[in-house]
Design a protein around this motif. Structure first.
Motif, mmCIF file in Angstrom:
data_model
loop_
_atom_site.group_PDB
_atom_site.id
_atom_site.type_symbol
_atom_site.label_atom_id
_atom_site.label_comp_id
_atom_site.label_asym_id
_atom_site.label_seq_id
_atom_site.Cartn_x
_atom_site.Cartn_y
_atom_site.Cartn_z
ATOM 1 N N LYS A 31 0.842 -1.189 0.000
ATOM 2 C CA LYS A 31 0.000 0.000 0.000
ATOM 3 C C LYS A 31 0.879 1.242 0.000
ATOM 4 O O LYS A 31 2.005 1.223 0.480
ATOM 5 N N GLU A 32 0.321 2.328 -0.501
ATOM 6 C CA GLU A 32 1.028 3.604 -0.450
ATOM 7 C C GLU A 32 1.261 3.970 1.005
ATOM 8 O O GLU A 32 0.362 3.806 1.835
ATOM 9 N N PRO A 33 2.448 4.456 1.319
ATOM 10 C CA PRO A 33 2.730 4.809 2.714
ATOM 11 C C PRO A 33 1.995 6.070 3.135
ATOM 12 O O PRO A 33 1.720 6.948 2.322
ATOM 13 N N LYS A 34 1.668 6.118 4.411
ATOM 14 C CA LYS A 34 1.082 7.335 4.986
ATOM 15 C C LYS A 34 2.204 8.349 5.150
ATOM 16 O O LYS A 34 3.371 8.002 5.218
ATOM 17 N N ARG A 35 1.846 9.606 5.220
ATOM 18 C CA ARG A 35 2.827 10.684 5.400
ATOM 19 C C ARG A 35 2.740 11.216 6.829
ATOM 20 O O ARG A 35 1.651 11.374 7.377
ATOM 21 N N SER A 36 3.893 11.488 7.412
ATOM 22 C CA SER A 36 3.934 12.079 8.748
ATOM 23 C C SER A 36 3.644 13.575 8.638
ATOM 24 O O SER A 36 3.531 14.118 7.541
ATOM 25 N N ASP A 37 3.575 14.234 9.768
ATOM 26 C CA ASP A 37 3.349 15.682 9.781
ATOM 27 C C ASP A 37 4.462 16.411 9.035
ATOM 28 O O ASP A 37 4.244 17.463 8.465
ATOM 29 N N GLY A 38 5.660 15.847 9.041
ATOM 30 C CA GLY A 38 6.790 16.439 8.329
ATOM 31 C C GLY A 38 6.887 15.978 6.888
ATOM 32 O O GLY A 38 7.914 16.138 6.247
ATOM 33 N N ASP A 39 5.816 15.358 6.361
ATOM 34 C CA ASP A 39 5.730 14.856 4.989
ATOM 35 C C ASP A 39 6.738 13.739 4.697
ATOM 36 O O ASP A 39 7.225 13.592 3.584
ATOM 37 N N ILE A 40 7.049 12.940 5.720
ATOM 38 C CA ILE A 40 7.932 11.788 5.547
ATOM 39 C C ILE A 40 7.056 10.558 5.374
ATOM 40 O O ILE A 40 6.129 10.326 6.150
ATOM 41 N N ALA A 41 7.357 9.770 4.348
ATOM 42 C CA ALA A 41 6.590 8.554 4.100
ATOM 43 C C ALA A 41 6.919 7.517 5.176
ATOM 44 O O ALA A 41 8.084 7.229 5.423
ATOM 45 N N CYS A 42 5.886 6.972 5.799
ATOM 46 C CA CYS A 42 6.065 5.994 6.873
ATOM 47 C C CYS A 42 5.288 4.727 6.567
ATOM 48 O O CYS A 42 4.125 4.768 6.185
ATOM 49 N N MET A 43 5.946 3.605 6.753
ATOM 50 C CA MET A 43 5.337 2.301 6.528
ATOM 51 C C MET A 43 4.838 1.744 7.856
ATOM 52 O O MET A 43 5.460 1.946 8.887
ATOM 53 N N GLU A 44 3.737 1.038 7.815
ATOM 54 C CA GLU A 44 3.239 0.369 9.008
ATOM 55 C C GLU A 44 3.936 -0.975 9.136
ATOM 56 O O GLU A 44 4.091 -1.702 8.149
ATOM 57 N N LEU A 45 4.353 -1.299 10.351
ATOM 58 C CA LEU A 45 5.077 -2.552 10.569
ATOM 59 C C LEU A 45 4.230 -3.772 10.284
ATOM 60 O O LEU A 45 4.761 -4.824 9.976
ATOM 61 N N ARG A 46 2.915 -3.630 10.319
ATOM 62 C CA ARG A 46 2.072 -4.789 10.011
ATOM 63 C C ARG A 46 2.279 -5.277 8.582
ATOM 64 O O ARG A 46 1.961 -6.405 8.242
ATOM 65 N N ASN A 47 2.824 -4.416 7.711
ATOM 66 C CA ASN A 47 3.140 -4.842 6.349
ATOM 67 C C ASN A 47 4.228 -5.905 6.321
ATOM 68 O O ASN A 47 4.377 -6.619 5.335
ATOM 69 N N LEU A 48 4.969 -6.048 7.402
ATOM 70 C CA LEU A 48 5.995 -7.088 7.483
ATOM 71 C C LEU A 48 5.384 -8.471 7.600
ATOM 72 O O LEU A 48 6.007 -9.459 7.310
ATOM 73 N N HIS A 49 4.127 -8.544 8.052
ATOM 74 C CA HIS A 49 3.473 -9.818 8.287
ATOM 75 C C HIS A 49 2.559 -10.245 7.150
ATOM 76 O O HIS A 49 1.896 -11.249 7.245
ATOM 77 N N GLY A 50 2.545 -9.475 6.077
ATOM 78 C CA GLY A 50 1.734 -9.832 4.927
ATOM 79 C C GLY A 50 0.424 -9.209 4.974
ATOM 80 O O GLY A 50 -0.499 -9.295 4.358
#
Length: 50
Positions: A31-50
């Motif tokens: 999935k497209e990563p969410k952006r933090s308040d500082g516009d940094i792309a952040c991945m959710e760790l649950r993506n590690l589990h499929g």
């Protein structure tokens, strides 16, 4: 514990490369990563589990 990491850290955790992670986004494997308040792309760790 925070459940989000930067895309670079996500790549390190998965022993992959940033280029590979971005490619997986492009073709729809991740999935497209969410952006933090500082516009940094952040991945959710649950993506590690499929």
């Amino acid at each position: 514990m925070d459940n989000k990491v930067t895309i670079s850290d996500f790549a390190k955790l998965t022993k992959s490369t940033l280029k590979t992670i971005l490619y997986y986004h492009k073709i729809g494997l991740l999935k497209e990563p969410k952006r933090s308040d500082g516009d940094i792309a952040c991945m959710e760790l649950r993506n590690l589990h499929g």
